[in-house]
Design an enzyme around this catalytic site. Structure first.
Site, short mmCIF file in Angstrom:
data_model
loop_
_atom_site.label_atom_id
_atom_site.label_comp_id
_atom_site.label_asym_id
_atom_site.label_seq_id
_atom_site.Cartn_x
_atom_site.Cartn_y
_atom_site.Cartn_z
CE LYS A 22 -0.69 1.63 4.58
NZ LYS A 22 0.13 0.97 5.57
CG ASP A 51 -3.99 -5.20 5.04
OD1 ASP A 51 -3.34 -5.31 6.10
OD2 ASP A 51 -5.03 -4.53 4.96
CG HIS A 52 1.61 -5.62 7.94
ND1 HIS A 52 1.24 -4.33 7.67
CD2 HIS A 52 1.86 -5.65 9.27
CE1 HIS A 52 1.27 -3.62 8.79
NE2 HIS A 52 1.65 -4.40 9.78
CE LYS A 56 -0.45 -6.84 12.50
NZ LYS A 56 0.88 -6.61 13.03
CD GLU A 90 1.56 2.33 14.97
OE1 GLU A 90 2.61 1.82 14.60
OE2 GLU A 90 0.89 3.10 14.26
CG ASP A 109 -0.43 4.72 7.74
OD1 ASP A 109 0.22 4.18 6.83
OD2 ASP A 109 -0.09 4.68 8.94
CG HIS A 114 -3.37 -2.10 8.28
ND1 HIS A 114 -2.97 -2.91 7.25
CD2 HIS A 114 -2.37 -1.21 8.46
CE1 HIS A 114 -1.76 -2.52 6.83
NE2 HIS A 114 -1.38 -1.49 7.55
CE LYS A 210 1.55 6.19 12.54
NZ LYS A 210 2.19 4.88 12.39
C1 BG6 Z 1 1.71 0.23 8.52
C2 BG6 Z 1 1.48 1.70 8.66
O1 BG6 Z 1 1.00 -0.28 7.43
O2 BG6 Z 1 1.26 -0.41 9.71
C3 BG6 Z 1 2.25 2.24 9.84
O3 BG6 Z 1 1.94 2.35 7.48
C4 BG6 Z 1 1.89 1.47 11.10
O4 BG6 Z 1 2.01 3.62 10.03
C5 BG6 Z 1 1.99 -0.03 10.86
O5 BG6 Z 1 2.80 1.86 12.10
C6 BG6 Z 1 1.44 -0.79 12.04
O6 BG6 Z 1 1.72 -2.14 11.86
P1 BG6 Z 1 1.99 -3.11 13.08
O7 BG6 Z 1 2.09 -4.46 12.49
O8 BG6 Z 1 3.26 -2.64 13.71
O9 BG6 Z 1 0.82 -2.92 13.99
#
Ligand code: BG6
Length: 373
Positions: A22, A51-52, A56, A90, A109, A114, A210
């Site tokens: 993305k 989309d990571h 998970k 975060e 973002d 996500h 954030k």
């Molecule tokens: C990313 C965002 O896709 O996901 C970041 O661009 C974010 O801003 C991150 O910090 C969060 O991923 P995870 O796996 O650390 O929760």
């Protein structure tokens, strides 16, 4: 234009696979255009939009919890569930990514991809089979069921914020490559709903930010209140609804909260927890999300990757909100000091439902440290 260049040099043979990270577009129109460009070079089965969050273990485990057990699915609907919270916050700022983040903001973002993906795992219908087509068909269906927000709801049910300076951190506007007058949001809390038989009337509250007090991603399912509070005249506390917490990270696990009688006279009902942690599964560490997905791509399995129609369906829901913000520059952007839980206005979106955010405590080590339940 990368796909077109790949085509020019012949790197689009039938065995080629391409992973696309993305942002996949910045709104519906640009996402459509990108899809067309990719489709002119590759077949859909060669395109892996990553989309990571879907990589998970704990996100995938939502599917196992729902569809590999008999006891949850019968209550997984508007008859038993009062509301759902999805939080991904975060305790970091934008970490030298000012240039990117200024063009993105929290909605693009985190939420458009996500968080809505997590919501889809909670809200989707059971796929007939767990394979790429069946699973992704259901994802698209549930995205298409997202109830479009009216302008009034965009005003009332969506809160955006931007972090200001904290005890030892700078404000977003003082970060590198960020406009000192920036109106980019680093926090979003919003209420969404699904217009279908299963979820009609059940709010899903989604929140990301954030520079919050801690890093945590979790889904909290609030079941409806008991119909009759038989113990209310007895001594002690009386929790009245059950809560299921799906901890995506950290301290990956699942917690079911329910009322039990504390030993002693009278009927003092205490909220207790039944707790499963991934650690208890043994030696196997929770794997890295990207590694899992890249391996799936190498194996040619696109199940956990986003299909073109899903990307568009998600943008279709969020684009009017982005346009609304662009058009109405007076929509509030609340400041919140770094290290706090975001603008107090974000609580407001839940008041109508008589609910409030579950803020996990800073040190998430066990279930007893959940506050405000
Ligand atoms: C990313 C965002 O896709 O996901 C970041 O661009 C974010 O801003 C991150 O910090 C969060 O991923 P995870 O796996 O650390 O929760």
């Amino acid at each position: 234009m990368i796909p077109l260049h790949l085509k020019e040099v012949g790197l689009n043979g039938e065995h080629t696979r391409i992973i696309v990270e993305k942002p996949f577009g910045t709104d519906l129109e640009s996402a459509r255009r990108l899809n067309e460009i990719y489709a002119s070079v590759f077949g859909e089965n060669q395109i892996y939009r990553i989309d990571h969050f879907l990589g998970k273990e704990t996100a995938q485990n939502i599917l196992a919890l729902r569809f590999a057990n008999e006891i949850f699915e019968p209550v997984w609907n508007r008859n038993y569930i009062d509301y759902v919270e999805i939080t991904a916050v975060e305790n970091l700022g934008i970490e030298n990514r000012g240039g990117y983040y200024e063009t993105s903001g929290a909605l693009r973002d985190m939420v458009q991809n996500h968080l809505i993906q997590l919501a889809a795992l909670i809200a989707m219908e059971p796929p007939t089979r767990f394979d790429a087509d069946h699973f992704r068909n259901e994802v698209v269906k549930v995205y298409e069921a997202l109830t479009p927000l009216t302008e009034k709801e965009m005003e009332k049910d969506v809160i955006r914020g931007q972090y200001t300076a904290g005890a030892d951190t700078v404000a977003y506007r003082a970060e590198k490559n960020v406009d000192p007058q920036s109106k980019t949001e680093t926090f979003v809390a919003m209420r969404v709903g699904f217009d279908n038989w299963r979820w009609s009337g059940v709010p899903f509250y989604i929140r990301t930010g954030k520079q919050m007090p801690t890093k945590v991603t979790e889904v909290v399912i609030h079941f409806k209140k008991i119909p009759h509070r038989m113990f209310r005249y007895t001594r002690g506390s009386h929790p009245v609804h059950n809560i299921l917490i799906l901890r995506i990270q950290p301290n990956e696990g699942i917690v079911l909260r329910f009322g039990m009688k504390a030993p002693g006279p009278g009927f003092d009902i205490k909220q207790v927890s039944m707790d499963f942690t991934y650690q208890s599964l043994g030696q196997q560490a929770v794997g890295d999300a990207y590694a899992r997905l890249i391996e799936d791509c190498i194996q040619g399995d696109p199940t956990l990757f986003t299909r073109s129609d899903a990307v568009e369906a998600s943008w279709k829901f969020f684009t009017p909100l982005l346009h609304y913000w662009e058009k109405n520059t007076n929509v509030p952007l609340y400041g919140y000091p770094a290290g706090t839980w975001g603008p107090p206005a974000s609580e407001g979106i839940m008041h109508e439902h008589g609910a409030k955010w579950t803020n996990p405590c800073k040190n998430l080590t066990n279930t007893d440290q959940y506050c405000e339940l």
